[in-house]
Structures are given as C-alpha cells and as structure tokens.
Motif scaffolding. Sequence first.
Motif, mmCIF file in Angstrom:
data_model
loop_
_atom_site.group_PDB
_atom_site.id
_atom_site.type_symbol
_atom_site.label_atom_id
_atom_site.label_comp_id
_atom_site.label_asym_id
_atom_site.label_seq_id
_atom_site.Cartn_x
_atom_site.Cartn_y
_atom_site.Cartn_z
ATOM 1 N N ASP A 34 -30.994 -22.413 15.151
ATOM 2 C CA ASP A 34 -29.609 -23.718 15.081
ATOM 3 C C ASP A 34 -29.596 -23.867 13.652
ATOM 4 O O ASP A 34 -27.904 -23.967 13.448
ATOM 5 N N PHE A 35 -30.546 -24.529 12.831
ATOM 6 C CA PHE A 35 -29.665 -24.179 11.910
ATOM 7 C C PHE A 35 -29.093 -23.349 10.844
ATOM 8 O O PHE A 35 -28.226 -23.596 10.439
ATOM 9 N N SER A 36 -30.080 -22.525 10.999
ATOM 10 C CA SER A 36 -29.337 -21.035 10.734
ATOM 11 C C SER A 36 -27.704 -20.209 10.964
ATOM 12 O O SER A 36 -26.284 -20.045 10.252
ATOM 13 N N VAL A 37 -28.022 -21.310 12.155
ATOM 14 C CA VAL A 37 -25.996 -20.996 13.027
ATOM 15 C C VAL A 37 -25.147 -22.164 12.189
ATOM 16 O O VAL A 37 -24.063 -21.355 11.459
ATOM 17 N N LEU A 38 -25.848 -23.006 12.059
ATOM 18 C CA LEU A 38 -25.220 -23.961 11.151
ATOM 19 C C LEU A 38 -24.972 -23.570 9.421
ATOM 20 O O LEU A 38 -23.304 -23.841 9.253
ATOM 21 N N TRP A 39 -25.176 -23.155 9.132
ATOM 22 C CA TRP A 39 -25.700 -22.335 7.682
ATOM 23 C C TRP A 39 -24.577 -21.798 7.818
ATOM 24 O O TRP A 39 -23.807 -21.670 6.837
ATOM 25 N N HIS A 40 -24.316 -20.817 8.525
ATOM 26 C CA HIS A 40 -23.734 -20.157 8.368
ATOM 27 C C HIS A 40 -21.619 -20.086 8.353
ATOM 28 O O HIS A 40 -21.384 -19.873 8.102
ATOM 29 N N GLU A 41 -22.051 -21.459 9.509
ATOM 30 C CA GLU A 41 -20.638 -21.993 9.506
ATOM 31 C C GLU A 41 -20.002 -22.385 8.271
ATOM 32 O O GLU A 41 -19.146 -22.369 7.927
ATOM 33 N N LEU A 42 -21.500 -23.015 8.036
ATOM 34 C CA LEU A 42 -20.978 -24.295 6.299
ATOM 35 C C LEU A 42 -20.069 -23.293 5.403
ATOM 36 O O LEU A 42 -19.069 -23.294 5.005
ATOM 37 N N ILE A 43 -20.931 -22.228 4.685
ATOM 38 C CA ILE A 43 -20.486 -20.427 3.960
ATOM 39 C C ILE A 43 -19.016 -20.538 4.628
ATOM 40 O O ILE A 43 -18.633 -20.580 3.551
ATOM 41 N N GLY A 44 -18.734 -20.145 6.112
ATOM 42 C CA GLY A 44 -18.085 -19.980 6.092
ATOM 43 C C GLY A 44 -16.730 -20.478 5.993
ATOM 44 O O GLY A 44 -15.215 -20.517 5.459
ATOM 45 N N TYR A 45 -16.985 -22.058 6.093
ATOM 46 C CA TYR A 45 -15.819 -23.195 5.800
ATOM 47 C C TYR A 45 -15.827 -22.808 4.173
ATOM 48 O O TYR A 45 -14.565 -22.941 4.077
ATOM 49 N N VAL A 46 -16.836 -22.993 3.966
ATOM 50 C CA VAL A 46 -16.167 -23.293 2.361
ATOM 51 C C VAL A 46 -15.449 -21.947 1.378
ATOM 52 O O VAL A 46 -14.734 -21.799 0.503
ATOM 53 N N VAL A 47 -15.858 -21.140 2.050
ATOM 54 C CA VAL A 47 -14.873 -19.641 2.298
ATOM 55 C C VAL A 47 -13.382 -19.972 2.246
ATOM 56 O O VAL A 47 -12.715 -19.305 1.494
ATOM 57 N N TYR A 48 -13.185 -20.224 3.257
ATOM 58 C CA TYR A 48 -11.868 -19.766 3.831
ATOM 59 C C TYR A 48 -11.189 -21.092 3.328
ATOM 60 O O TYR A 48 -9.879 -21.151 2.735
ATOM 61 N N LYS A 49 -12.133 -22.196 2.856
ATOM 62 C CA LYS A 49 -11.010 -23.044 1.809
ATOM 63 C C LYS A 49 -10.916 -22.754 0.777
ATOM 64 O O LYS A 49 -9.753 -23.250 0.521
ATOM 65 N N PHE A 50 -11.771 -21.947 0.078
ATOM 66 C CA PHE A 50 -11.300 -21.653 -1.342
ATOM 67 C C PHE A 50 -10.393 -20.018 -1.436
ATOM 68 O O PHE A 50 -9.074 -20.029 -1.472
ATOM 69 N N ALA A 51 -10.360 -20.168 0.183
ATOM 70 C CA ALA A 51 -9.341 -18.412 -0.021
ATOM 71 C C ALA A 51 -7.728 -19.214 0.302
ATOM 72 O O ALA A 51 -7.109 -18.700 0.911
ATOM 73 N N GLY A 52 -7.450 -20.493 0.833
ATOM 74 C CA GLY A 52 -6.602 -20.762 1.632
ATOM 75 C C GLY A 52 -6.562 -20.370 3.060
ATOM 76 O O GLY A 52 -5.313 -21.043 3.197
ATOM 77 N N TYR A 53 -7.362 -20.395 3.622
ATOM 78 C CA TYR A 53 -7.171 -20.745 5.284
ATOM 79 C C TYR A 53 -7.145 -21.313 5.758
ATOM 80 O O TYR A 53 -6.254 -21.736 7.181
ATOM 81 N N ILE A 54 -7.409 -21.718 5.666
ATOM 82 C CA ILE A 54 -7.385 -23.897 6.406
ATOM 83 C C ILE A 54 -6.992 -24.530 5.186
ATOM 84 O O ILE A 54 -6.813 -24.738 4.474
#
Length: 246
Positions: free
Chosen positions: A226-246
């Motif tokens: 479960d932590f691996s799922v959360l970690w993957h999503e946190l990284i995805g959220y940060v990447v999307y934030k920096f890329a301007g997708y969100i």
Amino acid sequence: MAMPLSIILVLMAYGFFTKNNSRKRLAVGLAFVALYLSSNTCLVIKALNWWEPKVTLMQQMTGTYDVGVLLSGGLIAGSKPYSDLVSLGNNGDRVLQTFRLYKAGKIKKILITGMSLPYQMRLRKGETREAAGLLVQWGVPASDIMFEEKARNTRENAKYSAAILKQKFPSGKYILITSAFHMRRAKGCFQKAGIRADIFPADYHGGYNNINFNNLVIPDANAFADFSVLWHELIGYVVYKFAGYI
C-alpha cells in the motif's frame, strides 16, 4: 521510478560494497529504517488517510449527474486463457462504484476513458470494453456507455474526455470516478482541462484499524504494498505539478 523497494535495495547494495565502515553502517541503517517505516501498518494507514479524500456517501448526494467519468487502469485483470472468465483488477472497485451510481439514478451516462494494449484494442478486448461488458451484463444499457480510448495517462484522460464532454454535454454536470489515492491528481488534471467535476472516490487503501501490537510493531507486506502505491502516486502528483498538468 524511484520506488521504495528499489531505494532500499540500492542502499543495501551500497552498504554491502562500500569499504567505508561509517558509510556502510549509515546505508544499512537507512535501509532498515526505510523498510520498517514503509511496512508499518499503523503509519501507512495514517499516511493514506491523510492523502485520500473523505468518503462520498451516496445517500447524501443531491441531484443527478449527466456523466460519470470512469478512469481505467487496473479495472480488469484480463480474460483467463481458454475461458470466458473476466476478473476485476486491482482497481476494479471503480467499476462497481460506477454501477452503483448508475443504478441509484445518480448518473445518466458513463464515459470510460483510457487506452489498452494495441492488440487488445484491435480485438475490442481492452479493459474499457471489458468493463463496459460487465456493466451491460449487470443491467446498464449499452447506449448509456461512451468510450474515450486514446488516453495513455491521467493528463490525457482529462484532455480527451474534456473534448467529448464539451462537445456532447457542454453545460452538463459531471462526476469523476477513480481510486481514492489517485483522485487528487485526476481532479487536478480535469480542472486544468476546463472540466469542473464532483468526485466519487473508490478503491480506498486507508482504514481505521485500532492500534495494537501487531500493526504498530510487526512489519507487514500488505502495508509495504500500500505504501508503494501511495509513494508512486505522490511522485506522479509532484511531477504533474512541476509539468503544469495540474
């Protein structure tokens, strides 16, 4: 992707090969701490509860939505060889919650978004079609199900779904259905694409287990997953934030 298991293995490998004793102890110590924290049921549940949105109670929902947008990705585990058995995937709860919303009269139409492997698409066996097949078997009219099958990621889910929604339901009311851990990134992408939608999180990984010796002290493989799922999503959220997708 820098996933928890990869990070721990790198630390352990570094500790094994380095000849510097202080660095060896530091690397092994960090690997041990990371493994313990990421497999601690109590801590992982607390982290998931912080990240996942609150549960949306169906009985408290007012009105009807023109479209429920169902994000694919783990909806279907795939047809089993030499049989017609179709299994729900890790995120299959999204399909069930979409069905519940439809049968309760909360949504009029269902838009399933996401691309499957090319050969599956050619055979019309992609997970969007398989999920739709289940919904039809459960009583949802095929005419009330729409498809968007070009999206390869969450940003494209929003981009291509937005084009369909703006064309067919320009002044419609929408609700977004995806896993709770994925909802922040999905909602952000849809808002960026010009679609304001309410949310109906599914597939919760968090919980409210009582604290006891086992979940506070003893490492648990399910907590690590479960932590691996959360970690993957946190990284995805940060990447999307920096890329301007969100």
